[in-house]
Design a protein around this motif. Structure first.
Motif, PDB file in Angstrom:
ATOM      1  N   LEU A  17       0.861  -1.184   0.000  1.00 38.19           N
ATOM      2  CA  LEU A  17       0.000   0.000   0.000  1.00 38.19           C
ATOM      3  C   LEU A  17       0.895   1.231   0.000  1.00 38.19           C
ATOM      4  O   LEU A  17       1.686   1.430   0.919  1.00 38.19           O
ATOM      5  CB  LEU A  17      -0.907   0.011   1.230  1.00 38.19           C
ATOM      6  CG  LEU A  17      -1.874   1.193   1.328  1.00 38.19           C
ATOM      7  CD1 LEU A  17      -2.944   1.114   0.244  1.00 38.19           C
ATOM      8  CD2 LEU A  17      -2.537   1.237   2.709  1.00 38.19           C
ATOM      9  N   SER A  22      -3.053   5.663  -0.636  1.00 37.03           N
ATOM     10  CA  SER A  22      -3.982   5.109   0.350  1.00 37.03           C
ATOM     11  C   SER A  22      -5.097   6.083   0.711  1.00 37.03           C
ATOM     12  O   SER A  22      -6.039   5.714   1.419  1.00 37.03           O
ATOM     13  CB  SER A  22      -3.218   4.733   1.630  1.00 37.03           C
ATOM     14  OG  SER A  22      -2.833   5.906   2.353  1.00 37.03           O
ATOM     15  N   ARG A  24      -8.308   8.581   1.064  1.00 29.79           N
ATOM     16  CA  ARG A  24      -9.708   8.579   0.661  1.00 29.79           C
ATOM     17  C   ARG A  24      -9.933   9.705  -0.351  1.00 29.79           C
ATOM     18  O   ARG A  24      -9.385  10.801  -0.197  1.00 29.79           O
ATOM     19  CB  ARG A  24     -10.613   8.801   1.870  1.00 29.79           C
ATOM     20  CG  ARG A  24     -10.641   7.637   2.860  1.00 29.79           C
ATOM     21  CD  ARG A  24     -11.385   8.030   4.119  1.00 29.79           C
ATOM     22  NE  ARG A  24     -11.532   6.909   5.040  1.00 29.79           N
ATOM     23  CZ  ARG A  24     -11.869   7.037   6.320  1.00 29.79           C
ATOM     24  NH1 ARG A  24     -12.102   8.244   6.830  1.00 29.79           N
ATOM     25  NH2 ARG A  24     -11.981   5.966   7.094  1.00 29.79           N
ATOM     26  N   ALA A  90      -6.162   5.500   6.536  1.00 31.51           N
ATOM     27  CA  ALA A  90      -5.686   4.262   5.900  1.00 31.51           C
ATOM     28  C   ALA A  90      -5.877   3.081   6.841  1.00 31.51           C
ATOM     29  O   ALA A  90      -6.289   1.989   6.420  1.00 31.51           O
ATOM     30  CB  ALA A  90      -4.216   4.402   5.507  1.00 31.51           C
ATOM     31  N   GLU A  93      -9.608   2.144   7.050  1.00 27.04           N
ATOM     32  CA  GLU A  93     -10.038   1.395   5.868  1.00 27.04           C
ATOM     33  C   GLU A  93      -9.526  -0.044   5.915  1.00 27.04           C
ATOM     34  O   GLU A  93     -10.242  -0.985   5.559  1.00 27.04           O
ATOM     35  CB  GLU A  93      -9.557   2.091   4.594  1.00 27.04           C
ATOM     36  CG  GLU A  93     -10.172   3.455   4.337  1.00 27.04           C
ATOM     37  CD  GLU A  93     -11.660   3.400   4.026  1.00 27.04           C
ATOM     38  OE1 GLU A  93     -12.166   2.301   3.684  1.00 27.04           O
ATOM     39  OE2 GLU A  93     -12.328   4.445   4.140  1.00 27.04           O
ATOM     40  N   ASP A  94      -8.286  -0.214   6.347  1.00 26.57           N
ATOM     41  CA  ASP A  94      -7.726  -1.567   6.429  1.00 26.57           C
ATOM     42  C   ASP A  94      -8.468  -2.407   7.458  1.00 26.57           C
ATOM     43  O   ASP A  94      -8.746  -3.589   7.230  1.00 26.57           O
ATOM     44  CB  ASP A  94      -6.235  -1.491   6.765  1.00 26.57           C
ATOM     45  CG  ASP A  94      -5.363  -1.861   5.572  1.00 26.57           C
ATOM     46  OD1 ASP A  94      -4.371  -2.593   5.771  1.00 26.57           O
ATOM     47  OD2 ASP A  94      -5.681  -1.441   4.458  1.00 26.57           O
ATOM     48  N   ILE A 104       2.941   0.147   5.333  1.00 30.03           N
ATOM     49  CA  ILE A 104       2.673   1.200   4.369  1.00 30.03           C
ATOM     50  C   ILE A 104       3.994   1.696   3.782  1.00 30.03           C
ATOM     51  O   ILE A 104       4.982   1.866   4.499  1.00 30.03           O
ATOM     52  CB  ILE A 104       1.851   2.336   5.013  1.00 30.03           C
ATOM     53  CG1 ILE A 104       1.253   3.248   3.939  1.00 30.03           C
ATOM     54  CG2 ILE A 104       2.645   3.112   6.050  1.00 30.03           C
ATOM     55  CD1 ILE A 104       0.126   4.124   4.448  1.00 30.03           C
ATOM     56  N   ASP A 286      -2.605   1.365  -4.886  1.00 29.29           N
ATOM     57  CA  ASP A 286      -3.016   2.771  -4.806  1.00 29.29           C
ATOM     58  C   ASP A 286      -4.538   2.871  -4.947  1.00 29.29           C
ATOM     59  O   ASP A 286      -5.043   3.241  -6.009  1.00 29.29           O
ATOM     60  CB  ASP A 286      -2.344   3.595  -5.914  1.00 29.29           C
ATOM     61  CG  ASP A 286      -0.839   3.661  -5.769  1.00 29.29           C
ATOM     62  OD1 ASP A 286      -0.380   4.294  -4.805  1.00 29.29           O
ATOM     63  OD2 ASP A 286      -0.138   3.078  -6.610  1.00 29.29           O
ATOM     64  N   ARG A 293     -10.004  -1.396  -2.490  1.00 25.00           N
ATOM     65  CA  ARG A 293      -9.092  -1.597  -1.367  1.00 25.00           C
ATOM     66  C   ARG A 293      -8.797  -3.080  -1.154  1.00 25.00           C
ATOM     67  O   ARG A 293      -8.956  -3.889  -2.071  1.00 25.00           O
ATOM     68  CB  ARG A 293      -9.649  -0.903  -0.125  1.00 25.00           C
ATOM     69  CG  ARG A 293      -9.646   0.622  -0.289  1.00 25.00           C
ATOM     70  CD  ARG A 293      -9.951   1.366   0.992  1.00 25.00           C
ATOM     71  NE  ARG A 293      -9.873   2.806   0.771  1.00 25.00           N
ATOM     72  CZ  ARG A 293      -8.777   3.546   0.936  1.00 25.00           C
ATOM     73  NH1 ARG A 293      -7.667   2.987   1.347  1.00 25.00           N
ATOM     74  NH2 ARG A 293      -8.793   4.847   0.706  1.00 25.00           N
TER      75      ARG A 293
END
Length: 355
Positions: A17, A22, A24, A90, A93-94, A104, A286, A293
């Protein structure tokens, strides 16, 4: 019809990632407005519509266009609080996608001009990762990546810096950007510095160029992992070498299609790599520009390559084993994968809660 489990609940590690990538979409738009950044129309339209921009990087002009959009998004990161926001989001989201460990990747030289220099930039990034990991519970570390478009001496400087901060959360050293530029052997000294300092070697290879670039990463940079590596599928002997050495390929299916490496999701050689015994770690690369994702990569494996739940669980295990996570974290994630697989699935396809 077989009931399938929710891939977003499958514990996994995320090993590929990129930092700016990463973000939003809404965050980029907000920061652009805040700082008066005029985004390229192709990028702003994509961020507003939710449809990823049309990209194809199989020639240098296409790669330049991709890099231009990426650089425009990166120009919106100007203050430490922007970095902190990126890292926190990030992680969020993960976590939604079932990740229990995130590495990362970042080239701090790209952020240094706006953050007070190279060392302050890396320290701001590492502070954000440490704080976010503590606050969210997601294990996070940093892989520092050199840019193969720049001089190899710059990579050596970056490798020394990465080693210096190994006790602050840097776990590896990479090499990114257009692999058609800058031979792997030009960066061998930088990677030797990183390896001597205890960092894992994780250069990009086997994406925009063929199997030779993967071999170069193995021969010249002593890679422990390969960023992408999918083009190794074109060389059976190379596949065997990767499998025998246990070198993990960080495969990013959605990215491969978005950049034109393969025409369709089903063309990405996931099956070939998996059945050859090459360890794989699916990654989002990306998501800002490619539109999907981490969990979506597992969904691609299921929908387009007919991976069963047992095979998806094995992919997740391989991502964990290929990570730099401490052994206790690996054990916890591997146990969670077993629970995901052995627990019943309800009619909606979600794993039933057995806690």
């Amino acid at each position: 019809m077989e009931r399938v489990r929710d891939v977003s609940e499958l514990p996994k590690a995320h090993l590929h990632l990129h930092f700016t990538g990463s973000m939003r979409p809404g965050t980029v738009l907000e920061l652009a407005d805040k700082y008066g950044v005029r985004l390229p129309e192709a990028l702003s339209d994509a961020l507003i519509s939710g449809e990823p921009p049309q990209l194809r990087a199989t020639d240098e002009r296409g790669w330049f266009r991709f890099q231009r959009l990426y650089d425009a998004a990166r120009s919106c990161l100007r203050q430490p609080e922007d970095i902190q926001r990126l890292v926190r989001e990030a992680a969020e989201e993960d976590l939604k996608d079932g990740s229990g460990w995130l590495e990362i990747q970042v080239d701090p030289t790209s952020y240094a001009p706006r953050l007070g220099g190279l060392i302050p930039a890396l320290e701001i990034i590492l502070d954000a990762v440490e704080t976010t990991s503590r606050d969210t519970g997601l294990g996070m570390r940093v892989l520092v990546a050199a840019n193969r478009m720049k001089h190899p001496l710059d990579a050596r400087t970056l490798a020394r810096l990465a080693v210096r901060y190994a006790d602050r959360g840097v776990i590896g050293f990479g090499l990114s950007n257009d692999e058609r530029r800058g031979m792997a052997r030009d960066f061998d000294r930088a990677f030797a510095i990183a390896r001597d300092g205890g960092l894992l070697s994780a250069p990009h290879g086997g994406e925009l160029t063929g199997p030779a670039s993967v071999r170069d990463c193995l021969d010249d940079l002593e890679a422990n992992r390969i960023g992408h590596g999918v083009r190794a599928a074109e060389d059976p002997r190379l596949l065997k070498r990767l499998a025998d050495r246990g070198v993990t390929c960080e495969v990013c299916p959605a990215s491969n299609v978005a950049l034109g490496v393969y025409e369709k999701p089903q063309d990405v050689p996931l099956r070939t790599l998996f059945e050859a015994g090459v360890p794989l770690a699916l990654g989002a690369d990306d998501p800002l520009l490619f539109g999907s994702r981490l969990a979506a990569q597992y969904d691609i494996a299921r929908r387009h390559h007919s991976f069963t739940d047992a095979e998806l669980a094995e992919l997740a295990r391989q991502s964990v084993r290929g990570s730099a996570a401490p052994e206790d974290v690996k054990d916890r994630l591997l146990a969670g994968i077993d629970r995901w697989l052995t627990g019943p699935a309800d009619g909606s396809g979600r794993t039933a809660d057995t806690a």
